[in-house]
Motif scaffolding. Structure first.
Motif, PDB file in Angstrom:
ATOM      1  N   GLU A  12      -6.172  -2.375  37.360  1.00 45.05           N
ATOM      2  CA  GLU A  12      -5.751  -1.903  38.681  1.00 45.05           C
ATOM      3  C   GLU A  12      -4.320  -1.373  38.674  1.00 45.05           C
ATOM      4  O   GLU A  12      -3.998  -0.472  39.454  1.00 45.05           O
ATOM      5  CB  GLU A  12      -5.919  -3.018  39.716  1.00 45.05           C
ATOM      6  N   THR A  13      -3.479  -1.904  37.825  1.00 43.51           N
ATOM      7  CA  THR A  13      -2.109  -1.384  37.759  1.00 43.51           C
ATOM      8  C   THR A  13      -2.114   0.038  37.211  1.00 43.51           C
ATOM      9  O   THR A  13      -1.243   0.837  37.546  1.00 43.51           O
ATOM     10  CB  THR A  13      -1.181  -2.286  36.910  1.00 43.51           C
ATOM     11  N   GLU A  16      -2.585   2.297  40.125  1.00 44.53           N
ATOM     12  CA  GLU A  16      -1.319   2.455  40.845  1.00 44.53           C
ATOM     13  C   GLU A  16      -0.407   3.441  40.119  1.00 44.53           C
ATOM     14  O   GLU A  16       0.213   4.306  40.744  1.00 44.53           O
ATOM     15  CB  GLU A  16      -0.614   1.108  40.982  1.00 44.53           C
ATOM     16  N   GLU A  17      -0.334   3.321  38.800  1.00 43.82           N
ATOM     17  CA  GLU A  17       0.490   4.240  38.012  1.00 43.82           C
ATOM     18  C   GLU A  17      -0.055   5.658  38.074  1.00 43.82           C
ATOM     19  O   GLU A  17       0.712   6.622  38.162  1.00 43.82           O
ATOM     20  CB  GLU A  17       0.566   3.770  36.559  1.00 43.82           C
ATOM     21  N   CYS A  18      -1.364   5.773  38.042  1.00 45.35           N
ATOM     22  CA  CYS A  18      -2.011   7.091  38.128  1.00 45.35           C
ATOM     23  C   CYS A  18      -1.676   7.739  39.467  1.00 45.35           C
ATOM     24  O   CYS A  18      -1.331   8.920  39.528  1.00 45.35           O
ATOM     25  CB  CYS A  18      -3.519   6.934  37.960  1.00 45.35           C
ATOM     26  N   TYR A  19      -1.737   6.949  40.532  1.00 46.16           N
ATOM     27  CA  TYR A  19      -1.411   7.480  41.855  1.00 46.16           C
ATOM     28  C   TYR A  19       0.063   7.889  41.919  1.00 46.16           C
ATOM     29  O   TYR A  19       0.385   8.956  42.439  1.00 46.16           O
ATOM     30  CB  TYR A  19      -1.723   6.450  42.941  1.00 46.16           C
ATOM     31  N   ALA A  20       0.928   7.061  41.373  1.00 42.92           N
ATOM     32  CA  ALA A  20       2.355   7.379  41.394  1.00 42.92           C
ATOM     33  C   ALA A  20       2.653   8.640  40.593  1.00 42.92           C
ATOM     34  O   ALA A  20       3.467   9.472  40.990  1.00 42.92           O
ATOM     35  CB  ALA A  20       3.167   6.203  40.848  1.00 42.92           C
ATOM     36  N   GLN A  44      -6.703  10.430  49.526  1.00 42.75           N
ATOM     37  CA  GLN A  44      -7.186   9.057  49.430  1.00 42.75           C
ATOM     38  C   GLN A  44      -8.582   9.008  48.815  1.00 42.75           C
ATOM     39  O   GLN A  44      -8.869   8.174  47.958  1.00 42.75           O
ATOM     40  CB  GLN A  44      -7.199   8.413  50.814  1.00 42.75           C
ATOM     41  N   TRP A  51     -11.133   5.742  40.904  1.00 41.77           N
ATOM     42  CA  TRP A  51     -11.398   4.344  40.588  1.00 41.77           C
ATOM     43  C   TRP A  51     -12.898   4.095  40.408  1.00 41.77           C
ATOM     44  O   TRP A  51     -13.320   3.446  39.468  1.00 41.77           O
ATOM     45  CB  TRP A  51     -10.829   3.440  41.683  1.00 41.77           C
TER      46      TRP A  51
END
Length: 165
Positions: A12-13, A16-20, A44, A51
């Motif tokens: 899951e992190t 988050e990194e992919c989104y950032a 979104q 995911w």
């Protein structure tokens, strides 16, 4: 281990990194394709799809092109959904009540007969697409079958209907 590999494994992190890392790029890409009021929703949906489909990611092809392809597809889905919203269709019962609609009613009866002669999976895919006004991806999700299966059923069904009509 690369970000894409970590994402594929369900970290899951990594999402988050992919989104950032890719969020701003996806947003710039999407903003060129859809109206401004839905950009955030589409972005979104893109990362939700990233995911959900992470196991299909092929690290040999690269994370950025894969995410941008998903972004393009979600933008197209959004445009189709908006087009369906504004499209006006005449219900069959209204068409049947119109006095001069006899040729139209006959055509509707012919279409219903042709649909009835299709195998159930083909009939279901066509009816969801045309009467339910769903995209092929939405049909695949609703029926829990691969997108390619929906495309094949629809194409075969329409080909058979053309022959029957």
């Amino acid at each position: 281990m690369t970000l894409g590999q970590r994402l594929r494994q369900g970290d899951e992190t990594a999402l988050e990194e992919c989104y950032a890392m890719l969020g701003p790029l996806v947003r710039r890409h999407v903003i060129r394709l859809v109206p401004g009021h839905v950009v955030d929703d589409v972005v979104q949906l893109v990362f939700l799809e990233v995911w959900r489909s992470r196991r299909r990611f092929d690290s040999a092809r690269g994370l950025e092109p894969w995410v941008l392809a998903i972004a393009r597809n979600r933008a197209i889905d959004q445009l189709r959904a908006e087009a369906r919203h504004y499209r006006r269709a005449v219900p069959l019962d209204v068409a049947a009540r119109v006095a001069d609609a006899t040729p139209a009613v006959d055509a509707v009866c012919d279409v219903r007969r042709a649909l009835a002669n299709l195998p159930a999976p083909q009939r279901q895919a066509i009816m969801l697409a045309h009467y339910g006004q769903l995209t092929q991806r939405e049909i695949a999700d609703r029926l829990a079958v691969p997108l390619g299966t929906v495309k094949a059923r629809t194409a075969r069904g329409l080909r058979r209907m053309r022959h029957l009509l």
